[in-house]
Write a protein that holds these residues in place. Structure first.
Motif, PDB file in Angstrom:
ATOM      1  N   TYR A  14      -2.465  -7.867   8.140  1.00 17.56           N
ATOM      2  CA  TYR A  14      -1.517  -8.706   7.428  1.00 17.56           C
ATOM      3  C   TYR A  14      -0.282  -8.904   8.293  1.00 17.56           C
ATOM      4  O   TYR A  14      -0.122  -8.255   9.344  1.00 17.56           O
ATOM      5  CB  TYR A  14      -1.126  -8.081   6.085  1.00 17.56           C
ATOM      6  CG  TYR A  14      -0.458  -6.725   6.194  1.00 17.56           C
ATOM      7  CD1 TYR A  14       0.940  -6.614   6.281  1.00 17.56           C
ATOM      8  CD2 TYR A  14      -1.203  -5.550   6.187  1.00 17.56           C
ATOM      9  CE1 TYR A  14       1.557  -5.372   6.377  1.00 17.56           C
ATOM     10  CE2 TYR A  14      -0.595  -4.313   6.285  1.00 17.56           C
ATOM     11  CZ  TYR A  14       0.785  -4.229   6.378  1.00 17.56           C
ATOM     12  OH  TYR A  14       1.394  -3.001   6.480  1.00 17.56           O
ATOM     13  N   THR A  15       0.572  -9.818   7.869  1.00 15.39           N
ATOM     14  CA  THR A  15       1.854  -9.988   8.546  1.00 15.39           C
ATOM     15  C   THR A  15       2.972  -9.672   7.567  1.00 15.39           C
ATOM     16  O   THR A  15       2.841  -9.896   6.357  1.00 15.39           O
ATOM     17  CB  THR A  15       2.030 -11.428   9.061  1.00 15.39           C
ATOM     18  OG1 THR A  15       2.012 -12.339   7.950  1.00 15.39           O
ATOM     19  CG2 THR A  15       0.927 -11.799  10.039  1.00 15.39           C
TER      20      THR A  15
ATOM     21  N   SER B 296       2.633  -8.926  12.945  1.00 15.58           N
ATOM     22  CA  SER B 296       1.270  -8.510  12.605  1.00 15.58           C
ATOM     23  C   SER B 296       1.162  -6.998  12.448  1.00 15.58           C
ATOM     24  O   SER B 296       1.729  -6.239  13.230  1.00 15.58           O
ATOM     25  CB  SER B 296       0.284  -8.977  13.679  1.00 15.58           C
ATOM     26  OG  SER B 296       0.263 -10.389  13.750  1.00 15.58           O
ATOM     27  N   GLU B 297       0.415  -6.596  11.426  1.00 18.14           N
ATOM     28  CA  GLU B 297       0.154  -5.186  11.168  1.00 18.14           C
ATOM     29  C   GLU B 297      -1.336  -5.006  10.889  1.00 18.14           C
ATOM     30  O   GLU B 297      -2.019  -5.921  10.415  1.00 18.14           O
ATOM     31  CB  GLU B 297       0.956  -4.682   9.969  1.00 18.14           C
ATOM     32  CG  GLU B 297       2.464  -4.789  10.126  1.00 18.14           C
ATOM     33  CD  GLU B 297       3.023  -3.760  11.117  1.00 18.14           C
ATOM     34  OE1 GLU B 297       2.281  -2.826  11.485  1.00 18.14           O
ATOM     35  OE2 GLU B 297       4.189  -3.904  11.511  1.00 18.14           O
ATOM     36  N   LYS B 298      -1.845  -3.802  11.188  1.00 16.01           N
ATOM     37  CA  LYS B 298      -3.250  -3.488  10.951  1.00 16.01           C
ATOM     38  C   LYS B 298      -3.366  -2.054  10.465  1.00 16.01           C
ATOM     39  O   LYS B 298      -2.773  -1.146  11.049  1.00 16.01           O
ATOM     40  CB  LYS B 298      -4.064  -3.672  12.242  1.00 16.01           C
ATOM     41  CG  LYS B 298      -5.564  -3.413  12.101  1.00 16.01           C
ATOM     42  CD  LYS B 298      -6.269  -3.696  13.425  1.00 16.01           C
ATOM     43  CE  LYS B 298      -7.767  -3.493  13.332  1.00 16.01           C
ATOM     44  NZ  LYS B 298      -8.442  -3.792  14.622  1.00 16.01           N
ATOM     45  N   VAL B 299      -4.118  -1.848   9.397  1.00 17.55           N
ATOM     46  CA  VAL B 299      -4.323  -0.515   8.835  1.00 17.55           C
ATOM     47  C   VAL B 299      -5.823  -0.274   8.737  1.00 17.55           C
ATOM     48  O   VAL B 299      -6.557  -1.077   8.154  1.00 17.55           O
ATOM     49  CB  VAL B 299      -3.680  -0.365   7.445  1.00 17.55           C
ATOM     50  CG1 VAL B 299      -3.861   1.061   6.932  1.00 17.55           C
ATOM     51  CG2 VAL B 299      -2.202  -0.735   7.504  1.00 17.55           C
TER      52      VAL B 299
ATOM     53  N   TYR C 245       5.070 -10.969   2.931  1.00 15.44           N
ATOM     54  CA  TYR C 245       3.738 -10.526   3.342  1.00 15.44           C
ATOM     55  C   TYR C 245       2.728 -11.672   3.258  1.00 15.44           C
ATOM     56  O   TYR C 245       2.807 -12.524   2.367  1.00 15.44           O
ATOM     57  CB  TYR C 245       3.241  -9.393   2.441  1.00 15.44           C
ATOM     58  CG  TYR C 245       3.951  -8.071   2.633  1.00 15.44           C
ATOM     59  CD1 TYR C 245       3.445  -7.117   3.504  1.00 15.44           C
ATOM     60  CD2 TYR C 245       5.114  -7.786   1.924  1.00 15.44           C
ATOM     61  CE1 TYR C 245       4.078  -5.890   3.664  1.00 15.44           C
ATOM     62  CE2 TYR C 245       5.757  -6.564   2.078  1.00 15.44           C
ATOM     63  CZ  TYR C 245       5.232  -5.620   2.952  1.00 15.44           C
ATOM     64  OH  TYR C 245       5.858  -4.410   3.112  1.00 15.44           O
ATOM     65  N   ARG C 246       1.748 -11.618   4.177  1.00 14.47           N
ATOM     66  CA  ARG C 246       0.616 -12.545   4.125  1.00 14.47           C
ATOM     67  C   ARG C 246      -0.635 -11.841   4.626  1.00 14.47           C
ATOM     68  O   ARG C 246      -0.654 -11.324   5.746  1.00 14.47           O
ATOM     69  CB  ARG C 246       0.876 -13.794   4.963  1.00 14.47           C
ATOM     70  CG  ARG C 246      -0.271 -14.824   4.887  1.00 14.47           C
ATOM     71  CD  ARG C 246       0.134 -16.146   5.537  1.00 14.47           C
ATOM     72  NE  ARG C 246       0.408 -15.962   6.951  1.00 14.47           N
ATOM     73  CZ  ARG C 246      -0.535 -16.024   7.905  1.00 14.47           C
ATOM     74  NH1 ARG C 246      -1.794 -16.240   7.572  1.00 14.47           N
ATOM     75  NH2 ARG C 246      -0.194 -15.859   9.166  1.00 14.47           N
ATOM     76  N   LEU C 247      -1.669 -11.771   3.790  1.00 15.51           N
ATOM     77  CA  LEU C 247      -2.943 -11.166   4.186  1.00 15.51           C
ATOM     78  C   LEU C 247      -3.688 -12.090   5.141  1.00 15.51           C
ATOM     79  O   LEU C 247      -3.765 -13.305   4.908  1.00 15.51           O
ATOM     80  CB  LEU C 247      -3.813 -10.905   2.963  1.00 15.51           C
ATOM     81  CG  LEU C 247      -3.410  -9.727   2.079  1.00 15.51           C
ATOM     82  CD1 LEU C 247      -4.236  -9.723   0.789  1.00 15.51           C
ATOM     83  CD2 LEU C 247      -3.598  -8.420   2.820  1.00 15.51           C
TER      84      LEU C 247
ATOM     85  N   GLN D 249      -4.468 -14.680  -4.223  1.00 12.56           N
ATOM     86  CA  GLN D 249      -3.116 -14.136  -4.081  1.00 12.56           C
ATOM     87  C   GLN D 249      -2.981 -13.540  -2.682  1.00 12.56           C
ATOM     88  O   GLN D 249      -3.084 -12.342  -2.480  1.00 12.56           O
ATOM     89  CB  GLN D 249      -2.847 -13.076  -5.155  1.00 12.56           C
ATOM     90  CG  GLN D 249      -1.391 -12.659  -5.288  1.00 12.56           C
ATOM     91  CD  GLN D 249      -0.505 -13.821  -5.699  1.00 12.56           C
ATOM     92  OE1 GLN D 249      -0.727 -14.483  -6.700  1.00 12.56           O
ATOM     93  NE2 GLN D 249       0.508 -14.088  -4.896  1.00 12.56           N
ATOM     94  N   ALA D 250      -2.757 -14.407  -1.689  1.00 13.86           N
ATOM     95  CA  ALA D 250      -2.733 -13.960  -0.295  1.00 13.86           C
ATOM     96  C   ALA D 250      -1.325 -13.710   0.231  1.00 13.86           C
ATOM     97  O   ALA D 250      -1.167 -13.166   1.326  1.00 13.86           O
ATOM     98  CB  ALA D 250      -3.431 -14.989   0.587  1.00 13.86           C
ATOM     99  N   GLU D 251      -0.312 -14.116  -0.530  1.00 13.46           N
ATOM    100  CA  GLU D 251       1.066 -13.930  -0.080  1.00 13.46           C
ATOM    101  C   GLU D 251       1.885 -13.239  -1.163  1.00 13.46           C
ATOM    102  O   GLU D 251       1.624 -13.403  -2.367  1.00 13.46           O
ATOM    103  CB  GLU D 251       1.702 -15.286   0.270  1.00 13.46           C
ATOM    104  CG  GLU D 251       1.001 -15.987   1.425  1.00 13.46           C
ATOM    105  CD  GLU D 251       1.694 -17.288   1.807  1.00 13.46           C
ATOM    106  OE1 GLU D 251       2.715 -17.622   1.175  1.00 13.46           O
ATOM    107  OE2 GLU D 251       1.215 -17.955   2.743  1.00 13.46           O
ATOM    108  N   ALA D 252       2.856 -12.452  -0.738  1.00 14.08           N
ATOM    109  CA  ALA D 252       3.706 -11.726  -1.686  1.00 14.08           C
ATOM    110  C   ALA D 252       5.023 -11.374  -1.016  1.00 14.08           C
ATOM    111  O   ALA D 252       5.148 -11.427   0.220  1.00 14.08           O
ATOM    112  CB  ALA D 252       3.004 -10.467  -2.189  1.00 14.08           C
TER     113      ALA D 252
END
Length: 466
Positions: free
Chosen positions: A404-405, A410-413, A429-431, A448-451
């Motif tokens: 997600y960003t 950019s982030e990755k878990v 946030y954006r998935l 619901q891809a953004e928050a």
């Protein structure tokens, strides 16, 4: 890259009204398959399906008698030739102790970045990205140059089946390794493996096998059912024709209604090399009735095996050896009769060495289609420190990897074992991706891809005026 090389070495048989299709046994549509089946090599040609339509291209002599691994994007990544494994640039992937006699490349189930290289002496792993051998050789007993590779019904694991002169030997390829799963004797006599012909139907529910008797007086045909769950062959019909000298190839029509056989049959004082069809009624072939499918007749000659291959268009193709050295298509004409048409004459004949096991014979039950992982936010807007935190809700088979960003960073878990993952930092946030071991290419991002997590409020300090 081979694709670039091929672009400058195209033999466009289409301009001559010819399209060559050579492939392993595949399902109806090429678009439903992974990119691993988009390139094949045979007798100086590459058949390229990357545009969705088969195009024949010439390739250099360095690709003669090579076996390939093509990745999920349709790019040639590994080449095996003369006991050496190369990358796509023909740079040797060095290792002191890998098997050197017969190699097949099979992606590790659930991880297309790691490849099993399988040879007579055992198997080991190759990291595609690093272009390195990453494991020692694990020993297995494997003696046949033409094994069957069949998908397990779970859609992930792969059966590797070969014949060892007396029994069918079964191995199961999984993410943990390759395991011996037992043997099964289905033939009456001990058979030299290069004389054995065994083919599965397109849907993998049936098989046909043939081999000469020990005295080589006549071939014996074995027909029956195949269970993909256990890799078990059950013979339901057995027949021997004393007028047949040798059987060159056996196959089953895509609709399971005809048995197609290439025989060297006694004719008068000589013999003729001909293609024959036998009707299959209620799952049982009638070997007492056959019709000759007209082909160029040749006198029976030295014993050379041929191959029947399912095309991505659903048709059955024949790669014929002996004195014919050609490829043709078997289809039904306007009158409902089976016909054979020559597609191309080959310069030489060699057994087809398929380069993409794991996609052979059956449409894979792709977890990314049947059970894709999903991810979406449980809310579109929360305040910093809210008792109901922002969470990414996940479905599918864990462990999950999410990308997600946050504020466009950019982030990755990785290795998320729960069905939700809480977020606490404020920001937008954006998935972008959710994946699992079974679906490394990624699943579905929900609506619901953004928050947003609102930034914390600053403390308001009121100072009393002195």
């Amino acid at each position: 890259m081979l694709r670039n090389f091929l672009e400058s070495h195209i033999l466009s048989l289409k301009t001559q009204g010819i399209i060559l299709i050579l492939c392993v046994l595949l399902s109806n549509t090429i678009l439903a398959q992974s990119g691993s089946v988009l390139l094949w090599n045979f007798d100086g040609y590459c058949i390229d399906f990357t545009s969705g339509e088969p195009i024949v291209k010439t390739i250099g002599s360095e690709y003669d008698k090579t076996r390939w691994y093509v990745d999920t994007e349709g790019n040639l990544r590994l080449i095996f030739k003369d006991g050496i494994i190369y990358d796509d640039s023909f740079k040797e992937i060095k290792y002191d102790n890998y098997p050197i006699k017969c190699s097949f490349f099979v992606p590790v189930p659930g991880n297309s970045k790691i490849i099993y290289a399988i040879g007579y002496e055992g198997y080991f792993q190759i990291d595609l990205e690093k272009k390195e051998i990453i494991s020692d050789v694990t020993k297995i007993v494997f003696i046949n140059s033409f094994p069957l590779f069949v998908r397990h019904p779970n859609g992930t694991d792969i059966w590797m089946i070969h014949y060892d002169h007396s029994s069918i030997v079964k191995y199961l390829i999984t993410a943990e390794g390759i395991s011996y799963m037992g043997e099964q004797a289905i033939f009456d006599d001990v058979i030299y493996e290069t004389f054995l012909q065994i083919s599965l139907s397109k849907d993998c529910n049936y098989f046909i096998a043939t081999a000469p008797r020990t005295s080589y007086t006549a071939p014996v045909y074995y027909y029956g059912t195949f269970d993909r769950s256990t890799a078990t062959f059950t013979v339901t019909r057995k027949y021997s024709d004393t007028n047949v000298i040798k059987c060159m190839a056996v196959g089953i029509s895509p609709n399971n209604e005809l048995l197609i056989v290439v025989n060297n049959r006694q004719k008068g004082n000589g013999a003729v090399y001909q293609m024959e069809e036998y009707p299959i009624n209620n799952g049982i072939p009638d070997f007492t009735k056959y019709t000759v499918i007209p082909t160029p007749e040749k006198n029976g000659g030295p014993y050379v095996l041929s191959d029947f291959l399912y095309g991505p268009d659903g048709k059955l193709y024949a790669s014929l050896g002996s004195t014919l050295k050609e490829v043709g298509v078997i289809e039904t004409d306007a009158d409902g009769k089976t016909k054979y048409s020559t597609i191309v004459k080959l310069n030489k004949y060699q057994r087809f060495f398929p380069s993409c096991p794991g996609t052979w014979f059956s449409e894979p039950h792709d977890p990314c289609i049947t059970n894709p992982p999903t991810a979406q936010f449980n809310n579109a807007h929360v305040c910093y420190g809210d008792q109901s935190p922002l969470s990414i809700e996940l479905s599918g088979t864990p462990p999950f990897t999410i990308e997600y960003t946050i504020d466009e960073k950019s982030e990755k878990v990785e290795n998320i074992t729960d069905n939700h993952f809480n977020l606490s930092a404020s920001g937008n946030y954006r998935l972008t991706k959710v994946s699992t071991l079974q679906c490394p290419q990624g699943g579905k991002i929900g609506a619901q891809a953004e928050a947003v997590i609102e930034k914390p409020l600053k403390k308001l300090i009121i100072k009393q005026q002195q």
